[in-house]
Design a protein around this motif. Structure first.
Motif, PDB file in Angstrom:
ATOM      1  N   THR A  84      40.800  -4.644  36.809  1.00 24.22           N
ATOM      2  CA  THR A  84      41.791  -3.628  36.041  1.00 24.22           C
ATOM      3  C   THR A  84      41.695  -2.566  36.936  1.00 24.22           C
ATOM      4  N   LEU A  85      42.412  -1.916  36.881  1.00 20.29           N
ATOM      5  CA  LEU A  85      42.221  -0.191  38.223  1.00 20.29           C
ATOM      6  C   LEU A  85      42.909   0.566  37.373  1.00 20.29           C
ATOM      7  N   TRP A  86      42.199   1.975  37.122  1.00 24.50           N
ATOM      8  CA  TRP A  86      42.845   3.460  37.310  1.00 24.50           C
ATOM      9  C   TRP A  86      43.750   3.753  37.751  1.00 24.50           C
ATOM     10  N   GLU A  87      44.293   4.364  37.459  1.00 20.53           N
ATOM     11  CA  GLU A  87      45.067   4.702  38.708  1.00 20.53           C
ATOM     12  C   GLU A  87      45.821   6.351  38.023  1.00 20.53           C
ATOM     13  N   THR A  88      45.931   7.529  38.849  1.00 20.80           N
ATOM     14  CA  THR A  88      46.062   8.243  38.953  1.00 20.80           C
ATOM     15  C   THR A  88      47.271   9.177  38.330  1.00 20.80           C
ATOM     16  N   PRO A  89      48.146   9.594  38.056  1.00 18.52           N
ATOM     17  CA  PRO A  89      49.478   9.508  37.025  1.00 18.52           C
ATOM     18  C   PRO A  89      50.292   9.545  38.855  1.00 18.52           C
ATOM     19  N   ASP A  90      49.987   9.251  40.700  1.00 16.67           N
ATOM     20  CA  ASP A  90      50.917   9.337  41.522  1.00 16.67           C
ATOM     21  C   ASP A  90      50.556   7.671  41.739  1.00 16.67           C
ATOM     22  N   GLY A  91      49.736   6.807  41.222  1.00 14.68           N
ATOM     23  CA  GLY A  91      49.751   5.622  41.457  1.00 14.68           C
ATOM     24  C   GLY A  91      48.341   5.307  41.901  1.00 14.68           C
ATOM     25  N   THR A  92      47.596   6.229  42.600  1.00 17.17           N
ATOM     26  CA  THR A  92      46.200   6.196  43.065  1.00 17.17           C
ATOM     27  C   THR A  92      45.351   5.680  42.829  1.00 17.17           C
ATOM     28  N   PRO A  93      44.298   4.545  42.747  1.00 17.75           N
ATOM     29  CA  PRO A  93      43.490   3.526  42.037  1.00 17.75           C
ATOM     30  C   PRO A  93      42.144   4.853  42.466  1.00 17.75           C
ATOM     31  N   VAL A  94      41.310   4.666  41.674  1.00 16.95           N
ATOM     32  CA  VAL A  94      39.993   5.481  41.661  1.00 16.95           C
ATOM     33  C   VAL A  94      39.259   5.070  40.671  1.00 16.95           C
ATOM     34  N   ALA A  95      39.210   3.920  40.365  1.00 14.71           N
ATOM     35  CA  ALA A  95      37.684   3.178  39.842  1.00 14.71           C
ATOM     36  C   ALA A  95      38.200   1.948  39.165  1.00 14.71           C
ATOM     37  N   MET A  96      37.948   1.063  39.119  1.00 11.06           N
ATOM     38  CA  MET A  96      37.818  -0.424  38.876  1.00 11.06           C
ATOM     39  C   MET A  96      36.974  -0.652  37.654  1.00 11.06           C
ATOM     40  N   ALA A  97      37.485  -2.145  37.015  1.00 12.96           N
ATOM     41  CA  ALA A  97      36.646  -2.649  36.061  1.00 12.96           C
ATOM     42  C   ALA A  97      36.848  -4.181  36.058  1.00 12.96           C
ATOM     43  N   GLY A  98      35.600  -4.754  35.373  1.00 11.32           N
ATOM     44  CA  GLY A  98      35.659  -6.603  35.957  1.00 11.32           C
ATOM     45  C   GLY A  98      35.996  -7.412  34.270  1.00 11.32           C
ATOM     46  N   THR A  99      36.648  -7.928  33.932  1.00 12.71           N
ATOM     47  CA  THR A  99      36.181  -8.933  33.237  1.00 12.71           C
ATOM     48  C   THR A  99      36.317 -10.548  33.137  1.00 12.71           C
ATOM     49  N   THR A 100      35.054 -11.308  32.718  1.00 12.96           N
ATOM     50  CA  THR A 100      35.064 -12.391  32.969  1.00 12.96           C
ATOM     51  C   THR A 100      36.159 -13.374  32.028  1.00 12.96           C
ATOM     52  N   PRO A 101      36.600 -15.025  32.412  1.00 12.61           N
ATOM     53  CA  PRO A 101      37.362 -15.097  31.190  1.00 12.61           C
ATOM     54  C   PRO A 101      36.795 -15.338  29.710  1.00 12.61           C
ATOM     55  N   LYS A 102      37.460 -15.219  29.488  1.00 15.33           N
ATOM     56  CA  LYS A 102      36.624 -15.654  27.626  1.00 15.33           C
ATOM     57  C   LYS A 102      36.101 -16.868  27.839  1.00 15.33           C
ATOM     58  N   VAL A 103      34.681 -17.274  27.228  1.00 12.61           N
ATOM     59  CA  VAL A 103      34.139 -18.545  26.865  1.00 12.61           C
ATOM     60  C   VAL A 103      33.060 -18.548  25.568  1.00 12.61           C
ATOM     61  N   ALA A 104      33.635 -19.741  24.535  1.00  7.36           N
ATOM     62  CA  ALA A 104      32.822 -19.054  23.117  1.00  7.36           C
ATOM     63  C   ALA A 104      33.307 -18.258  23.255  1.00  7.36           C
ATOM     64  N   GLY A 105      34.658 -17.594  22.722  1.00  6.08           N
ATOM     65  CA  GLY A 105      34.698 -16.160  21.829  1.00  6.08           C
ATOM     66  C   GLY A 105      34.075 -14.900  22.785  1.00  6.08           C
ATOM     67  N   GLN A 106      34.229 -14.818  23.712  1.00  7.89           N
ATOM     68  CA  GLN A 106      32.581 -14.238  24.227  1.00  7.89           C
ATOM     69  C   GLN A 106      33.705 -12.962  26.016  1.00  7.89           C
ATOM     70  N   VAL A 107      33.871 -12.080  26.536  1.00  8.64           N
ATOM     71  CA  VAL A 107      34.407 -12.091  27.080  1.00  8.64           C
ATOM     72  C   VAL A 107      33.052 -10.229  27.993  1.00  8.64           C
ATOM     73  N   ARG A 108      32.917 -11.049  28.958  1.00  8.57           N
ATOM     74  CA  ARG A 108      32.456  -9.826  29.386  1.00  8.57           C
ATOM     75  C   ARG A 108      32.355  -8.833  30.792  1.00  8.57           C
ATOM     76  N   VAL A 109      32.286  -7.202  30.570  1.00  5.99           N
ATOM     77  CA  VAL A 109      32.986  -6.913  31.172  1.00  5.99           C
ATOM     78  C   VAL A 109      31.951  -6.431  32.790  1.00  5.99           C
ATOM     79  N   ALA A 110      32.271  -6.313  33.528  1.00  6.33           N
ATOM     80  CA  ALA A 110      31.716  -6.845  34.549  1.00  6.33           C
ATOM     81  C   ALA A 110      32.107  -5.547  36.037  1.00  6.33           C
ATOM     82  N   THR A 111      31.035  -5.435  36.777  1.00  2.00           N
ATOM     83  CA  THR A 111      31.846  -4.282  38.054  1.00  2.00           C
ATOM     84  C   THR A 111      32.144  -3.606  37.454  1.00  2.00           C
ATOM     85  N   VAL A 112      32.004  -2.341  36.991  1.00  5.07           N
ATOM     86  CA  VAL A 112      32.528  -0.937  36.980  1.00  5.07           C
ATOM     87  C   VAL A 112      32.388   0.235  38.084  1.00  5.07           C
TER      88      VAL A 112
END
Length: 196
Positions: A96-124
């Motif tokens: 997922t990217l965070w974009e400023t109002p003009d559409g410029t990406p300024v940050a990202m965060a990753g997530t893993t697929p859900k396994v056994a009910g858990q999701v891990r946020v990775a690589t912010v």
């Protein structure tokens, strides 16, 4: 030779010491991490302007470059090839990217697929010149909220304990410490004689 080991800090330290004694290799502490579990998600107020969007194949170059910057301080044994990493994450909608109002990406965060009910946020990751504006907290909140909305029973993340900024941020938005982890890499002893 075993390149390294990662896991719960106490267990890994014990194994690393035993491996040194058994093989003569030198165990070097590469990273100390803390596992967090999301309690009550508390978005930062005020949040930065802009919004979150799922990255697509068109973002591959940016995502690969940002992963390369994110992982640069890590030992080689702990990094993936940036293009492969980006392709794998983008294939399941895991960036997922965070974009400023003009559409410029300024940050990202990753997530893993859900396994056994858990999701891990990775690589912010927020590029150095863009830090301090709340983009990392905003994108982490966005992926955490999306994981809950998708039915995750638990949302987890690891932090580098050498980074007090990220550890403080995650706790402010509702993450609670669970356990400390460590990664050690093994290097040949300086006076070791190579096998013929």
């Amino acid at each position: 030779m075993l390149p390294g080991i990662a896991g719960p800090a106490d267990t890994v330290a014990e194994f690393a010491g035993a491996w040194e004694r058994r093989t003569g290799a030198v165990a070097r502490l590469a990273m100390r991490q803390r596992l967090y579990r999301l309690g009550t998600l508390t978005p930062p107020e005020p949040g930065p302007p802009g919004g979150a969007r799922i990255a697509t194949g068109d973002d591959h170059g940016l995502v690969a470059r940002w992963y390369d910057e994110f992982s640069a301080p890590l030992p080689a044994q702990m990094r993936e090839a940036p293009d492969r990493w980006a392709a794998n994450r983008l294939a399941h909608g895991g960036i997922t990217l965070w974009e400023t109002p003009d559409g410029t990406p300024v940050a990202m965060a990753g997530t893993t697929p859900k396994v056994a009910g858990q999701v891990r946020v990775a690589t912010v990751y927020t590029p150095v010149p863009l830090r301090g504006y709340g983009y990392g907290g905003a994108v982490t909140t966005a992926v955490s909220s999306a994981a809950l909305e998708a039915g995750a029973a638990e949302v987890l993340l690891f932090t580098d304990l050498a980074n007090p900024t990220s550890n403080g941020l995650y706790q402010r938005i509702g993450y609670r410490p669970v356990r400390d982890f460590a990664a050690h890499v093994f290097e040949a002893a300086r006076d070791a004689v190579p096998d013929p």
